[in-house]
Motif scaffolding. Structure first.
Motif, PDB file in Angstrom:
ATOM      1  N   TYR A  28      28.345  39.371  94.211  1.00 32.47           N
ATOM      2  CA  TYR A  28      29.308  38.277  94.390  1.00 32.47           C
ATOM      3  C   TYR A  28      30.044  37.913  93.098  1.00 32.47           C
ATOM      4  N   GLY A  29      29.777  38.637  92.048  1.00 29.68           N
ATOM      5  CA  GLY A  29      30.472  38.300  90.807  1.00 29.68           C
ATOM      6  C   GLY A  29      30.136  39.260  89.693  1.00 29.68           C
ATOM      7  N   GLU A  30      30.585  38.919  88.515  1.00 32.80           N
ATOM      8  CA  GLU A  30      30.323  39.751  87.335  1.00 32.80           C
ATOM      9  C   GLU A  30      30.187  38.848  86.117  1.00 32.80           C
ATOM     10  N   VAL A  31      29.670  39.426  85.054  1.00 32.85           N
ATOM     11  CA  VAL A  31      29.536  38.662  83.811  1.00 32.85           C
ATOM     12  C   VAL A  31      30.648  39.081  82.857  1.00 32.85           C
ATOM     13  N   ILE A  32      31.370  38.089  82.345  1.00 37.23           N
ATOM     14  CA  ILE A  32      32.421  38.352  81.349  1.00 37.23           C
ATOM     15  C   ILE A  32      31.896  37.834  80.013  1.00 37.23           C
ATOM     16  N   LEU A  33      31.558  38.750  79.114  1.00 39.96           N
ATOM     17  CA  LEU A  33      31.075  38.281  77.808  1.00 39.96           C
ATOM     18  C   LEU A  33      32.243  37.755  76.994  1.00 39.96           C
ATOM     19  N   PRO A  34      32.059  36.652  76.280  1.00 40.71           N
ATOM     20  CA  PRO A  34      33.128  36.258  75.357  1.00 40.71           C
ATOM     21  C   PRO A  34      33.267  37.348  74.298  1.00 40.71           C
ATOM     22  N   PRO A  35      34.462  37.569  73.755  1.00 46.72           N
ATOM     23  CA  PRO A  35      34.571  38.573  72.683  1.00 46.72           C
ATOM     24  C   PRO A  35      33.630  38.204  71.531  1.00 46.72           C
ATOM     25  N   PRO A  36      33.208  39.191  70.743  1.00 45.58           N
ATOM     26  CA  PRO A  36      32.354  38.866  69.594  1.00 45.58           C
ATOM     27  C   PRO A  36      33.012  37.777  68.733  1.00 45.58           C
ATOM     28  N   ILE A  37      32.202  36.929  68.126  1.00 47.17           N
ATOM     29  CA  ILE A  37      32.743  35.815  67.335  1.00 47.17           C
ATOM     30  C   ILE A  37      33.546  36.349  66.147  1.00 47.17           C
ATOM     31  N   THR A  38      34.727  35.779  65.977  1.00 45.56           N
ATOM     32  CA  THR A  38      35.562  36.102  64.816  1.00 45.56           C
ATOM     33  C   THR A  38      36.062  34.778  64.249  1.00 45.56           C
ATOM     34  N   LYS A  39      36.890  34.866  63.216  1.00 46.09           N
ATOM     35  CA  LYS A  39      37.498  33.656  62.647  1.00 46.09           C
ATOM     36  C   LYS A  39      38.310  32.924  63.698  1.00 46.09           C
ATOM     37  N   ARG A  40      38.942  33.708  64.589  1.00 43.92           N
ATOM     38  CA  ARG A  40      39.761  33.072  65.632  1.00 43.92           C
ATOM     39  C   ARG A  40      38.889  32.159  66.515  1.00 43.92           C
ATOM     40  N   THR A  41      37.663  32.629  66.821  1.00 48.59           N
ATOM     41  CA  THR A  41      36.771  31.851  67.686  1.00 48.59           C
ATOM     42  C   THR A  41      36.533  30.467  67.100  1.00 48.59           C
ATOM     43  N   ILE A  42      36.176  30.428  65.836  1.00 46.80           N
ATOM     44  CA  ILE A  42      35.836  29.133  65.230  1.00 46.80           C
ATOM     45  C   ILE A  42      37.106  28.308  65.000  1.00 46.80           C
ATOM     46  N   GLU A  43      38.208  28.998  64.722  1.00 52.32           N
ATOM     47  CA  GLU A  43      39.465  28.238  64.538  1.00 52.32           C
ATOM     48  C   GLU A  43      39.883  27.575  65.847  1.00 52.32           C
ATOM     49  N   LEU A  44      39.771  28.340  66.950  1.00 44.66           N
ATOM     50  CA  LEU A  44      40.113  27.770  68.268  1.00 44.66           C
ATOM     51  C   LEU A  44      39.191  26.611  68.613  1.00 44.66           C
ATOM     52  N   GLY A  45      37.886  26.831  68.386  1.00 43.26           N
ATOM     53  CA  GLY A  45      36.898  25.795  68.703  1.00 43.26           C
ATOM     54  C   GLY A  45      37.155  24.546  67.891  1.00 43.26           C
ATOM     55  N   ALA A  46      37.394  24.729  66.586  1.00 41.95           N
ATOM     56  CA  ALA A  46      37.596  23.568  65.703  1.00 41.95           C
ATOM     57  C   ALA A  46      38.889  22.836  66.073  1.00 41.95           C
ATOM     58  N   LEU A  47      39.900  23.596  66.437  1.00 36.90           N
ATOM     59  CA  LEU A  47      41.200  22.989  66.781  1.00 36.90           C
ATOM     60  C   LEU A  47      41.073  22.000  67.940  1.00 36.90           C
ATOM     61  N   HIS A  48      40.215  22.336  68.902  1.00 34.44           N
ATOM     62  CA  HIS A  48      40.128  21.501  70.107  1.00 34.44           C
ATOM     63  C   HIS A  48      38.880  20.608  70.134  1.00 34.44           C
ATOM     64  N   SER A  49      38.128  20.571  69.030  1.00 31.72           N
ATOM     65  CA  SER A  49      36.898  19.754  69.001  1.00 31.72           C
ATOM     66  C   SER A  49      37.144  18.450  68.253  1.00 31.72           C
ATOM     67  N   PRO A  50      36.343  17.415  68.555  1.00 32.47           N
ATOM     68  CA  PRO A  50      36.381  16.228  67.699  1.00 32.47           C
ATOM     69  C   PRO A  50      35.968  16.657  66.285  1.00 32.47           C
ATOM     70  N   ASP A  51      36.615  16.107  65.269  1.00 31.75           N
ATOM     71  CA  ASP A  51      36.401  16.533  63.884  1.00 31.75           C
ATOM     72  C   ASP A  51      34.938  16.546  63.462  1.00 31.75           C
ATOM     73  N   PHE A  52      34.206  15.463  63.786  1.00 32.25           N
ATOM     74  CA  PHE A  52      32.870  15.301  63.212  1.00 32.25           C
ATOM     75  C   PHE A  52      31.741  15.847  64.084  1.00 32.25           C
ATOM     76  N   VAL A  53      32.101  16.547  65.148  1.00 36.57           N
ATOM     77  CA  VAL A  53      31.047  17.112  65.995  1.00 36.57           C
ATOM     78  C   VAL A  53      30.383  18.273  65.239  1.00 36.57           C
ATOM     79  N   CYS A  54      29.097  18.551  65.547  1.00 34.59           N
ATOM     80  CA  CYS A  54      28.410  19.605  64.796  1.00 34.59           C
ATOM     81  C   CYS A  54      28.996  20.987  65.132  1.00 34.59           C
ATOM     82  N   VAL A  55      28.837  21.896  64.176  1.00 38.29           N
ATOM     83  CA  VAL A  55      29.557  23.170  64.256  1.00 38.29           C
ATOM     84  C   VAL A  55      29.158  24.053  65.458  1.00 38.29           C
TER      85      VAL A  55
END
Ligand code: SF4
Length: 358
Positions: A28-55
């Protein structure tokens, strides 16, 4: 509906998690792995996160965004007893505000959740049975133990390989094979086979090498991208590395128990201080008593449980004369800064060992 399931990365644990989820969702479905973590991953995450939330929040949000971009429509996040317990609701809201279309599930991080998992996946896969969930979890748990066992051996010895790259090559083969294990005995056999292979790798290891223990918050300990591959860096100096926090220890071990941890802490802390903070104190005591040469404490910036543990770790450092190096990671941590501080720490440990300092 075709379910396209995803979850955040944490080291190599995507292998057993993917295996379990594929078995649960069936046809009934499949697993989609997120791409391996890169600088883009953390930049995207940080861009949309509250500033002081833990990394870890920022990294895992980045994983979710990249998985959704690749077509995922069902997301899983784990729950915990610190801020981790609120991640899901906040991340779900952020992702909805970004106009992604998905369903979001939060799972407890413990070894007793087979029924909860069953109910969530049964809604996607009507053919799923509880025995199937239980038998899959049994194999997956064995795989996690095997992975942690292999990593432990590598951590302790990779700094002393005569010919560089041997361990990494064998580990790669091991991970490919363990992912195919269908029964617990099969996973056990694969583990033994590869541990044996690792033991044939020629080492140039002194009788008393420098030994460093790594303690701290679980995510930055287990996701090497988030700690700037600190264990690999330590290995480059010819250091034997010990780390107790692994998935098998956290989720399944009977040793991960408040009473036992407080006993190990030997009076340096007498009540639980949240998340992995108590364990950081306890394992610092364990390693100090075992004569380790140094301790490295890793935490995300603003992680309250680990901030709580620091005064006790400092006291252990004083009492046992064991140096401690603290790292606090955020989205903007400088890689060069991490490497420079590690180098200075290594020099100091070396001099101390040779009796030329302190
Ligand atoms: S342990 Fe610390 S860093 Fe990890 S989720 Fe909890 S508060 Fe955040």
């Amino acid at each position: 509906m075709q379910y396209r399931i995803s979850f955040p990365h944490m080291g190599k644990y995507y292998i057993p998690i993917k295996k379990a989820m594929e078995a649960f969702v069936g046809n009934y479905g499949e697993v989609i792995l997120p791409p391996p973590i890169t600088k883009r991953t953390i930049e995207l995450g940080a861009l949309h996160s509250p500033d002081f939330v833990c990394v870890p929040f920022k990294y895992t949000l980045g994983n979710f965004i990249e998985a959704l971009e690749n077509g995922a429509n069902v997301l899983f996040q784990i729950a915990g007893d610190c801020r981790l317990g609120f991640y899901s609701e906040v991340q779900e809201q952020i992702l909805q505000d970004l106009d992604f279309d998905f369903t979001f599930h939060m799972m407890e991080l413990n070894g007793k959740n087979a029924k909860g998992l069953y109910e969530v996946f049964k809604a996607m896969n009507p053919e799923l049975t509880l025995p199937k969930v239980v038998s899959t979890l049994a194999v997956v748990v064995r795989i996690v133990y095997a992975m942690d066992g292999i990593e432990k051996y590598i951590r302790q010895n990779i700094g002393f390989e005569v010919e560089k790259g041997g361990f990494e090559r064998i580990e790669k083969q091991f991970l490919a094979e363990i992912a195919t294990a269908e029964t617990m005995p099969q996973a056990g056999r694969i583990f033994k086979k590869y541990l044996k292979k690792l033991k044939t790798v020629a080492l140039n290891k002194p009788a008393k090498p420098l030994r460093v223990g790594v303690v701290g918050e679980l995510y930055v300990l287990m996701e090497p991208f988030s700690n700037y591959f600190i264990e690999k860096e330590l290995a480059k100096f010819g250091i034997e590395v010990e780390r107790f926090i692994t998935a098998s220890y956290l989720i399944f071990s009977t040793q991960h128990n408040v009473k036992k941890i407080l006993k190990q802490a030997d009076g340096y802390v007498s009540y639980e201080i949240g998340a992995d903070g108590t364990d950081s104190v306890a394992k610092s005591v364990v390693m100090a008593k075992k004569g380790y040469d140094g301790i490295i404490h890793l935490k995300p910036f603003g992680c309250t449980p680990e901030v709580n543990s620091i005064p006790m770790v400092n006291k252990i450092s004083e009492d046992f004369e064991i140096p401690v190096l603290y790292f606090s990671f955020d989205a903007q941590t400088s890689e060069t800064g991490v490497k420079t501080r590690l180098e200075a720490f290594y020099d100091m440990l070396e001099m101390k060992k040779r009796g030329r300092a302190l």
